[in-house]
Each structure stands twice: as structure tokens, then as C-alpha cells.
Design a protein around this motif. Structure first.
Motif, PDB file in Angstrom:
ATOM      1  N   THR A  33      40.594  39.112  62.098  1.00 58.39           N
ATOM      2  CA  THR A  33      40.884  38.309  63.287  1.00 58.39           C
ATOM      3  C   THR A  33      40.496  39.012  64.587  1.00 58.39           C
ATOM      4  OG1 THR A  33      43.156  39.164  63.394  1.00 58.39           O
ATOM      5  CG2 THR A  33      42.798  37.126  62.143  1.00 58.39           C
ATOM      6  N   LEU A  38      34.199  38.574  65.143  1.00 61.06           N
ATOM      7  CA  LEU A  38      34.198  37.117  65.226  1.00 61.06           C
ATOM      8  C   LEU A  38      33.002  36.460  64.523  1.00 61.06           C
ATOM      9  CD1 LEU A  38      35.438  34.492  66.408  1.00 61.06           C
ATOM     10  CD2 LEU A  38      34.063  34.916  68.464  1.00 61.06           C
ATOM     11  N   THR A  41      33.587  35.378  60.866  1.00 59.24           N
ATOM     12  CA  THR A  41      34.354  34.149  60.637  1.00 59.24           C
ATOM     13  C   THR A  41      33.532  32.916  60.988  1.00 59.24           C
ATOM     14  OG1 THR A  41      36.440  35.298  61.031  1.00 59.24           O
ATOM     15  CG2 THR A  41      36.469  32.906  61.249  1.00 59.24           C
ATOM     16  N   GLY A 166      45.757  42.682  66.213  1.00 60.18           N
ATOM     17  CA  GLY A 166      46.445  41.412  66.405  1.00 60.18           C
ATOM     18  C   GLY A 166      47.921  41.556  66.735  1.00 60.18           C
ATOM     19  N   LEU A 262      37.274  27.894  64.439  1.00 61.97           N
ATOM     20  CA  LEU A 262      38.132  28.988  63.998  1.00 61.97           C
ATOM     21  C   LEU A 262      39.466  28.486  63.463  1.00 61.97           C
ATOM     22  CD1 LEU A 262      37.555  31.457  66.981  1.00 61.97           C
ATOM     23  CD2 LEU A 262      36.334  31.365  64.790  1.00 61.97           C
ATOM     24  N   TYR A 266      44.123  32.344  64.460  1.00 60.02           N
ATOM     25  CA  TYR A 266      43.405  33.287  65.312  1.00 60.02           C
ATOM     26  C   TYR A 266      43.918  33.253  66.751  1.00 60.02           C
ATOM     27  CZ  TYR A 266      39.769  34.631  61.972  1.00 60.02           C
ATOM     28  OH  TYR A 266      39.091  35.163  60.901  1.00 60.02           O
ATOM     29  N   TYR A 274      43.255  32.535  73.994  1.00 63.29           N
ATOM     30  CA  TYR A 274      42.123  32.874  73.146  1.00 63.29           C
ATOM     31  C   TYR A 274      40.808  32.446  73.782  1.00 63.29           C
ATOM     32  CZ  TYR A 274      39.722  34.170  68.888  1.00 63.29           C
ATOM     33  OH  TYR A 274      38.902  34.813  67.987  1.00 63.29           O
TER      34      TYR A 274
END
Length: 332
Positions: A33, A38, A41, A166, A262, A266, A274
């Protein structure tokens, strides 16, 4: 009836053959995450691995050092991790090669707890404090060592504590388990928004990377053993095709467009935050997947400052990365 049965069997055989033709790859990542990873993903969610005929099993090990250990131990085929490890491993006699660049800046930030900000005006004042990194031995630990040495301290003059990425990293600051943190987004932007840290060093942008390293610094990459690449060139090519396609897709996309592909988790419960993370990180990602010939010198310089094995070794940087697969990616 017999014809129907035979037809069904034929379909099942074809389906089984198609599955068998899918190439299975176990890919370890040190914190899936984390925004630095990134593109992995994005590629996964857009189905680019599947379209290349790959079954990619992603193991999220929450720290780069653990992902590297999985590769060395044989439980992972490939790692999405930081390029620094390829140099470190060559110094230890292991032939590890990066074969597509994902991040051209590390995106790593050093921050001190806000309640200590008056006391800690600079990195030199971290002496004797507890500093959280994703895990001891990970690239966040490397950058901490680099910053400490530049400030006139020895790495041993702080206590290094693994806090993951995270929400786990945010909680370590909130609970005052650490005095300072070296970590990546989205944790850093969340800590900033809550006024929990004061930033001392920032490599999320070109300007920040120049201030710390003097220019581009290959960061997130796919790497594996040279032996695996030699045994599996077609699979490696398919991985690179998918990753470069993902990097191309991200170019020119708005934060909102990227966020739409996403998973909800996340966003750490704050979608707007975000989106700001994505704006902060826009410069971080490679546009082509290709390594420059000069940028790998910067990680070598950084590691040589505190890793005695690297400093003593005659590192052949040309063996730590290759552009051969990126150069064969079909043109858009």
C-alpha cells in the motif's frame, strides 16, 4: 449425449491448457500500500499481468528487507523493492539485478514528532532518540543512516525501530513509541495533515531528491537473481511489458482517475487525503521504466558512506541493473 460429453471434455482440456500456459510468478513487496509501489497495484488492478499470460502471486511482507530475505530464501521469484539492495547484495557476493525502474525518486521522508519540533531543529539533534523505519535493514534505514552521517552523527547514535508502513507507522507516532520517523506516503501525508510531525528531509519531488542526493536516484524497481533472469527471460519480459504499460497509463492521469482503480483500504479512511498523496507523488514515478547510466552512482555513494562491505568492494554497477527488457517493450 455422447457428443455433448466429448465437447465438454474438449472445452475443459482447452481451459486446462490455457491455465497451464499461464506463468506463475511469486512477487514479494515491502509494503504494497506504500505509494512508492503504487504502479504495482495499478498494473494488477488493470489486469495487465493477466493479459501478458502471467499469474502473479503478490506477497506483501511490509518491509523491503523482508522481501529481499524472501528472494534470498527462495520463497519469492521477484521483488518489488528498492534498487539499493542490488548493490548491497553484490557486496555480499550475491548476483541480484534490477530489470525495470518504477521510481526515479525514493519518496522517503524524515520527520520528527511535532511535540519535539522545538527541541529538534535539525537532524543532528536526533542523537539518542528512537527513530522508526519500515524495518531495520530496509531502504528507509539506509536513508536514515545517510542523513545521520551528513549531519555528523554515527548511525549507532540513534535507536532504530521497525514500524512498518501505512496505519501501523502512523500509530507508532501517535502513541509516542518513536521520536522521529523515516517512512513513505500515505503515512507521511496523513501525519502531516494531523500535525503530528515536522518534516526535516523530503525526497518525494525532484527538488527534494536533488537537495538530498544531487539528482535522480533509482528507487522502486523489480529485481531478482541473475540466474532467474537467465532461466526465465520470457517471463521477465512479460513482467516488464506489464509494468511499463502501467507506467505509461499513469502518465497524464489525474489523482481521481488513478484512485478509481485502487482498493478502498488504500485510502486509510480518507479519500481526499489520498488524492493529496497522489498529487505529492506525481513526480516520483518513472515514465519509461528505463535506468539512466548515471543515476545508479548515487545509491552507491550513499551506501558506501555507512556499509563497510559496499565501501570495501569493487562494485560493478552494470551488473546491478539491465535495460535489455525495457528496450524490448512494444511501442505504444
Amino acid at each position: 449425449m455422447r457428443k455433448s460429453v466429448l465437447l465438454a471434455l474438449a472445452v475443459l482440456m482447452l481451459f486446462g491448457m490455457a491455465l497451464a500456459q499461464q506463468r506463475r510468478v511469486v512477487l514479494a513487496v515491502g509494503g504494497k500500500t506504500a505509494v512508492v509501489y503504487l504502479p504495482l497495484t495499478v498494473v494488477e488492478r488493470l489486469g495487465y499481468f493477466q493479459q501478458e499470460g502471467l499469474e502473479v502471486v503478490i506477497q506483501d511482507l511490509q518491509a523491503g528487507s523482508r522481501a529481499l530475505a524472501a528472494l534470498n530464501g527462495g520463497s519469492a521469484d521477484v521483488v518489488m523493492g528498492f534498487y539499493d539492495h542490488t548493490i548491497q547484495m553484490q557486496a555480499q557476493g550475491r548476483d541480484i539485478t534490477a530489470f525495470v525502474e518504477v521510481g526515479r525518486y525514493p519518496g522517503v521522508v524524515l520527520g520528527v514528532r511535532a511535540d519535539l519540533a522545538e527541541r529538534v531543529q535539525g537532524i543532528a539533534e536526533l542523537k539518542g532518540m528512537k527513530v522508526g523505519v519500515t524495518a531495520p535493514g530496509s531502504s528507509t534505514n539506509f536513508y536514515l543512516n545517510h542523513w545521520l552521517i551528513k549531519a555528523g552523527l554515527r548511525p549507532s547514535e540513534v535507536a532504530v525501530i521497525g514500524v512498518g508502513t501505512g496505519a501501523q507507522a502512523v500509530a507508532a507516532v501517535e502513541r509516542r513509541q518513536i521520536d522521529a520517523i523515516v517512512n513513505v506516503d500515505p503515512a507521511i501525508t496523513l501525519l502531516q495533515r494531523r500535525n503530528l510531525i515536522k518534516v526535516l528531509a523530503d525526497t518525494r519531488t525532484a527538488q527534494g531528491a536533488r537537495a538530498v542526493f544531487g539528482g535522480e536516484y533509482p528507487a522502486a524497481v523489480l529485481y531478482t537473481t541473475r540466474g532467474w533472469l537467465e532461466r526465465n527471460p520470457e517471463t521477465a519480459q512479460k513482467l516488464v511489458n506489464a509494468m511499463v504499460r502501467g507506467l505509461r497509463w499513469m502518465q497524464g492521469k489525474s489523482p481521481e482517475e488513478i484512485a478509481r482503480v485502487l482498493p478502498e483500504e488504500y485510502f486509510l479512511g480518507d479519500r481526499e487525503l489520498y488524492l493529496q498523496v497522489l498529487r505529492n507523488s506525481a513526480e516520483m514515478f518513472s515514465r519509461t521504466g528505463r535506468f539512466s547510466d548515471s543515476a545508479p552512482l548515487r545509491p552507491l555513494t550513499v551506501l558506501s558512506g555507512f556499509d563497510e562491505a559496499v565501501a570495501r568492494s569493487q562494485i560493478d554497477l552494470k551488473k546491478t541493473y539491465t535495460n535489455a527488457f525495457v528496450d524490448r517493450v512494444p511501442k505504444p
